[in-house]
Structure formats: structure tokens, C-alpha cells
Enzyme design. Structure first.
Site, PDB file in Angstrom:
ATOM      1  N   ARG A 118     -23.892 -33.314   2.902  1.00  9.37           N
ATOM      2  CA  ARG A 118     -25.084 -32.723   2.882  1.00  9.37           C
ATOM      3  C   ARG A 118     -26.371 -33.493   3.076  1.00  9.37           C
ATOM      4  NH1 ARG A 118     -28.470 -31.560  -2.340  1.00  9.37           N
ATOM      5  NH2 ARG A 118     -29.954 -30.320  -1.404  1.00  9.37           N
TER       6      ARG A 118
ATOM      7  N   HIS B 230     -35.978 -30.356   2.092  1.00 10.74           N
ATOM      8  CA  HIS B 230     -36.034 -31.109   1.265  1.00 10.74           C
ATOM      9  C   HIS B 230     -37.158 -32.059   1.192  1.00 10.74           C
ATOM     10  CE1 HIS B 230     -32.788 -33.460  -1.515  1.00 10.74           C
ATOM     11  NE2 HIS B 230     -33.989 -33.950  -1.834  1.00 10.74           N
TER      12      HIS B 230
ATOM     13  N   GLU C 236     -34.345 -28.312  -4.840  1.00 15.36           N
ATOM     14  CA  GLU C 236     -35.157 -28.317  -6.038  1.00 15.36           C
ATOM     15  C   GLU C 236     -36.567 -27.593  -5.713  1.00 15.36           C
ATOM     16  OE1 GLU C 236     -34.627 -32.456  -6.974  1.00 15.36           O
ATOM     17  OE2 GLU C 236     -32.658 -32.007  -7.788  1.00 15.36           O
TER      18      GLU C 236
ATOM     19  N   ASN D 164     -28.376 -28.850  -8.598  1.00 13.34           N
ATOM     20  CA  ASN D 164     -28.388 -30.379  -8.621  1.00 13.34           C
ATOM     21  C   ASN D 164     -28.638 -30.807 -10.159  1.00 13.34           C
ATOM     22  OD1 ASN D 164     -28.491 -30.169  -5.903  1.00 13.34           O
ATOM     23  ND2 ASN D 164     -30.730 -30.853  -5.965  1.00 13.34           N
TER      24      ASN D 164
ATOM     25  N   TYR E 276     -27.982 -33.532 -13.298  1.00 14.31           N
ATOM     26  CA  TYR E 276     -27.749 -35.034 -13.651  1.00 14.31           C
ATOM     27  C   TYR E 276     -27.671 -35.336 -15.304  1.00 14.31           C
ATOM     28  CZ  TYR E 276     -29.207 -36.291  -9.140  1.00 14.31           C
ATOM     29  OH  TYR E 276     -29.601 -36.206  -7.565  1.00 14.31           O
TER      30      TYR E 276
ATOM     31  N   GLU F 249     -25.870 -32.074  -6.177  1.00 13.15           N
ATOM     32  CA  GLU F 249     -26.083 -33.358  -6.521  1.00 13.15           C
ATOM     33  C   GLU F 249     -25.685 -33.698  -7.976  1.00 13.15           C
ATOM     34  OE1 GLU F 249     -30.252 -34.434  -6.083  1.00 13.15           O
ATOM     35  OE2 GLU F 249     -30.375 -33.147  -4.070  1.00 13.15           O
TER      36      GLU F 249
HETATM   37  O1  IFM Z   1     -33.397 -38.392  -5.018  1.00  9.53           O
HETATM   38  C1  IFM Z   1     -33.645 -37.328  -5.435  1.00  9.53           C
HETATM   39  C2  IFM Z   1     -33.297 -36.271  -4.727  1.00  9.53           C
HETATM   40  O2  IFM Z   1     -34.017 -36.158  -3.765  1.00  9.53           O
HETATM   41  C3  IFM Z   1     -33.508 -34.762  -5.430  1.00  9.53           C
HETATM   42  N1  IFM Z   1     -32.459 -34.733  -6.548  1.00  9.53           N
HETATM   43  C4  IFM Z   1     -32.767 -35.839  -7.622  1.00  9.53           C
HETATM   44  C5  IFM Z   1     -32.633 -37.189  -6.883  1.00  9.53           C
HETATM   45  C6  IFM Z   1     -32.817 -38.262  -7.730  1.00  9.53           C
HETATM   46  O3  IFM Z   1     -33.881 -38.310  -8.353  1.00  9.53           O
END
Ligand code: IFM
Length: 452
Positions: free
Chosen positions: A74, A118, A163, A297, A299, A354
Site C-alpha cells: 500500500r 495521504h 485517515e 488503520n 493501532y 495499517e
Molecule cells: O505514520 C502514520 C501514518 O502516516 C498514518 N497512520 C498512523 C501512522 C503512525 O503514526
């Protein structure tokens, strides 16, 4: 088998974070080029001017991906590299770079997943009002057409926006990201609406060019997890995940419901009142284009329980709870509950576009880069995603953020998220232990993850 046949074992990057070549081959300026120059905006005054120099080293980077065995990559396109002014003139040299990139990926047996945007927004368009300009979604559609016309014969998977919460809110509300504005709620929500329209119009452009294109987006998925499996806590987490609380402009449903369900949530109107954007006839239909997958995405997440009044309450993390170098909570279950709740609500196949962590990595005396925390983080998250699959979620792919250490926006090069170590002075790449581990995971189709 942990993951279905045809699963995408991928990795993700973004143009401004890796490409460098900020002034080469006719590239126009982006808001990030300008933001980094302002001073005191980015850690140590750093910028993506050179970053990983991927613009010149893309073949080496693809060779590394091939070595790891990654089957999907990606990447994003730099809008001002392709259209220096944002609209009108196309910069053939910039476009040709992505042509070469896609050809080299296919040659290496890696499926290209292209993100149209992005965050590196053309500075010229910012000067014309940027995302606040009512024409901004048409500008984006025109740009999308240029890309799809050129790459659509070889790229089958598309993401419109990465995002949108971040580039709208961090860029226009808190000012922490480019373009660094601190606008009021009315303007911020107007920018949101225009970005959502841009998503819809770009999806139309892609679909018009290819009926078989797989189209999605890559929003931030803010995940809520139940504290324990008690049904009332599961319900509290589910409700919390899609609620718009107070003035919380990050709320999942504020961004995702329009894209997929074709309406803003009722509590957005109740809470934001007349700050909500004007919705013209046809807007919601334009925004809610049929999508083929729910990219997200994710985390980290937060724990929720049912409160004494029956409403969801966010629980604090206990002292000493695991965190990454970036100080993000380590909550692998987010990759179970997130996909589960998103799949229930939006009824689309889920792709984790992500997931990953920043770690304090360096090249050790033995020449290796040892990142056991990252291996453990990725392993636990992938296992939870597989668990979601066993529970009926249609899981299609997982993209590690990120291939190699790169420019982490306002944090500069301080946060290392890569599976490959980048020496930003020499541009030497060193595979970290996590890259070798991922190689094993891919080669064994997930078996190397072991059990939970
Ligand atoms: O690096 C970023 C990415 O550009 C967008 N999502 C979160 C990642 C980590 O902060």
C-alpha cells in the site's frame, strides 16, 4: 488455517514519509513542504525533503519487500508531484514515477494498493481555500481521474483518503499537522464534509473506469473494547464505538456512517448543532458510494464498561500498562473488537490498512536490529485479527505500518515504525528481526504466529 486463501500480507507507506525528492522533476509544493519550513512545527526542524530517498531507491525497496515475501504493498501518490498546482497541468515526470513503481511491483509479484491521498495536499490549492473551498471535492475528482486513467490498467485496489480525521482535525483544528490551522468547529466540519465528498467523487471516478476495481478508504478506527466479556460491557463498548460524545470530532460514526450508511449520525446533529455543514441535495448519495472493503488503520484501543447509570464509561489504564515508544497503549484485542464491531455495522470485508508500533531501534554491535517488542506486538495483533475471522468477520488483509523507518510527521524521524531500519545519513537499509519474522509468517501462511 488462520487466514483465508488469498489473504493480503502487506505493508504500507505514504509518499511524503518516504519519497524525498521534494523539489525534483517538476514536483509542486505540498502543505507539508511548507509546514516543515515554518520552524518549531516538527521535531528538530526535520522535514521529508529527503526522507528515505525512495523516489530514487524504489527498486531496492521493492527488492526488500520481495525478500520478505510481502504480497501486497500500500503506497500513496503525491498529488503535487503529479499535478504541481493541484489542478490543470499534469507533470509527466511525476506521473511516470508511479508508472515505474507499479510496473516494478507487479514484476516482483506484489499487488499494488494505491492510496490517492495521504496528506501531502498541494500548497497551491491550500492558497485557494483548500478543503474549505466548495470546489475542493471536484479538484480531488479531477486528480483521481488523472491517476486512474494512467494506473487503472494495472492497479486493482484503491483507497481514496488516508485517515481523513487526521488531515482535517490535526491539520485544521489543533494545528499540529500541516497546514497548521486552528479553525473553529464550523470550518472544521465544513472541511470534513468536503473531504467526504472528495472520497465519494473519487470512488465514482474509479468505478467508472473499472467495474472490477476494489475500492475502499483508510480511516482511523478508534476502537473501544469491553472490559471482560460480560454482555453489558460488550454492549457498552459497541455503543461507545459509534457514539458522538460531546464535541468529539474524532468519533468513528461521524466519518464512517456518511461514507457507508449515507447519513451523519443523529447525535452529531444534536451535539454540533448549527456547526454541522450545509448538506446540499445529493451530497449524501455522492459520499456513500458502494465500497468493496472496509479499510481501517488501528493501532490501539480503549477499554469500556457499563457504568452505574447504564451508560458506557471509559476505563483508565492501570499503572505500568504496556506502551510503545510513541506512548500508545498496547491493546492487541483492538484487532478483534474493532473488526468485529465495524463488520457488524458496515457489513463489508475488513482490511487492516495499517497496524504497527514505534520502537527504540538501532543497529546493534552484531549488525542486526533486534526489535522483539515489535514482533510480539504484530504477533498478538495478527492473532486477534485471525480470531475476528474465526468469529465470522470477513477478513481480507493486514498491512504492517510500515516497511521502513520514515518521516513520522510532527515527530520527525524520532519514531521508528519500520520493519526495516533506515539510516537517514547513509540511507542504508537493515532488515530488523521483525522483517525476518514477518517473512516466516508469510511463508507459513500465518502458522508461524503459533497459538493465542
Ligand atoms: O505514520 C502514520 C501514518 O502516516 C498514518 N497512520 C498512523 C501512522 C503512525 O503514526
Amino acid at each position: 488455517m488462520l487466514f483465508p486463501e488469498g489473504f493480503f500480507y502487506g505493508t504500507a507507506t505514504a509518499s511524503y514519509q518516504i519519497e524525498g525528492a521534494a523539489r525534483e522533476d517538476g514536483k509542486g509544493l505540498s502543505v507539508w513542504d511548507m509546514f516543515c519550513r515554518k520552524g518549531r512545527t516538527v521535531w528538530q526542524g526535520q522535514s521529508g525533503d529527503v526522507a528515505c530517498d525512495h523516489y530514487h531507491r524504489y527498486l531496492d525497496d521493492i527488492a526488500i519487500m520481495k525478500e520478505i515475501g510481502i504480497n501486497a504493498y500500500r503506497f500513496s501518490i503525491s498529488w503535487p508531484r503529479v499535478m504541481p498546482g493541484g489542478t490543470g497541468t499534469v507533470n509527466e515526470a511525476g506521473l511516470a514515477f508511479y508508472d515505474r513503481l507499479v510496473d516494478a511491483l507487479l514484476e516482483a509479484g506484489i499487488k499494488p494498493f494505491c492510496t490517492l491521498f495521504h496528506w501531502d495536499y498541494p500548497y497551491e490549492l491550500y492558497c485557494r481555500g483548500g478543503w474549505l473551498n466548495p470546489a475542493s471535492s471536484d479538484w480531488f475528482a479531477d486528480y483521481a481521474r488523472v491517476i486512474v486513467d494512467r494506473l487503472g490498467d494495472r492497479v486493482g485496489h484503491w483507497m481514496t483518503l488516508n485517515e481523513p480525521q487526521c488531515f482535517v482535525l490535526l491539520g485544521h483544528q489543533t494545528g499540529m499537522h500541516a497546514p497548521g490551522d486552528k479553525l473553529g468547529l464550523t470550518e472544521v466540519l465544513r472541511a470534513m464534509h468536503n473531504a467526504l465528498l472528495a472520497h465519494g467523487k473519487a470512488a465514482q471516478v474509479i468505478r467508472a473506469s473499472s467495474k472490477s476495481a476494489q475500492i475502499g478508504a483508510a480511516p482511523v478506527g478508534a476502537v473501544k473494547m469491553p472490559a471482560g466479556d460480560a454482555p453489558q460491557n460488550v454492549e457498552a463498548a459497541r455503543a461507545s464505538m459509534f457514539a458522538v460524545n460531546g464535541q468529539d470530532t474524532w468519533a468513528n460514526a461521524l466519518w464512517m456512517d456518511p461514507m457507508i450508511l449515507g447519513k451523519y449520525p443523529d447525535d452529531a446533529f444534536a451535539n454540533f448543532g448549527d456547526a454541522m455543514p450545509a448538506i446540499h441535495d445529493g451530497d449524501m448519495e455522492t459520499i456513500a458510494q458502494p465500497l468493496d472493503f472496509f479499510g481501517v488503520n488501528t493501532y490501539s484501543g480503549g477499554y469500556v464498561a457499563e457504568g452505574v447509570d447504564g451508560k458506557p464509561v471509559d476505563l483508565p489504564f492501570p499503572a505500568g500498562y504496556p506502551i510503545t515508544a510513541y506512548k500508545w497503549w498496547v491493546t492487541p484485542e483492538a484487532l478483534y473488537w474493532g473488526p468485529k464491531f465495524f463488520h457488524e455495522r458496515y457489513k463489508l470485508p475488513v482490511i487492516i490498512t495499517e497496524n504497527g508500533m514505534s520502537n527504540v531501534d538501532w543497529v546493534a554491535m552484531d549488525g542486526g536490529v533486534h526489535d522483539p517488542q515489535r514482533i510480539d506486538y504484530l504477533r498478538q495483533h495478527m492473532l486477534q485479527f485471525a480470531r475476528a475471522g474465526r468469529d465470522g468477520v470477513d477478513i481480507r488483509g493486514y498491512f504492517v505500518w510500515t516497511l521502513m523507518d520514515n518521516f513520522e510527521w510532527a515527530e520527525g524521524f524520532k519514531e521508528r515504525f519500520g520493519m526495516v531500519h533506515t539510516d537517514f545519513v547513509t540511507q542504508a537499509r537493515t532488515m530488523k528481526d521483525s522483517a525476518l519474522w514477518y517473512k516466516d509468517v508469510i511463508a507459513t501462511k500465518g502458522d508461524a504466529l503459533g497459538g493465542e
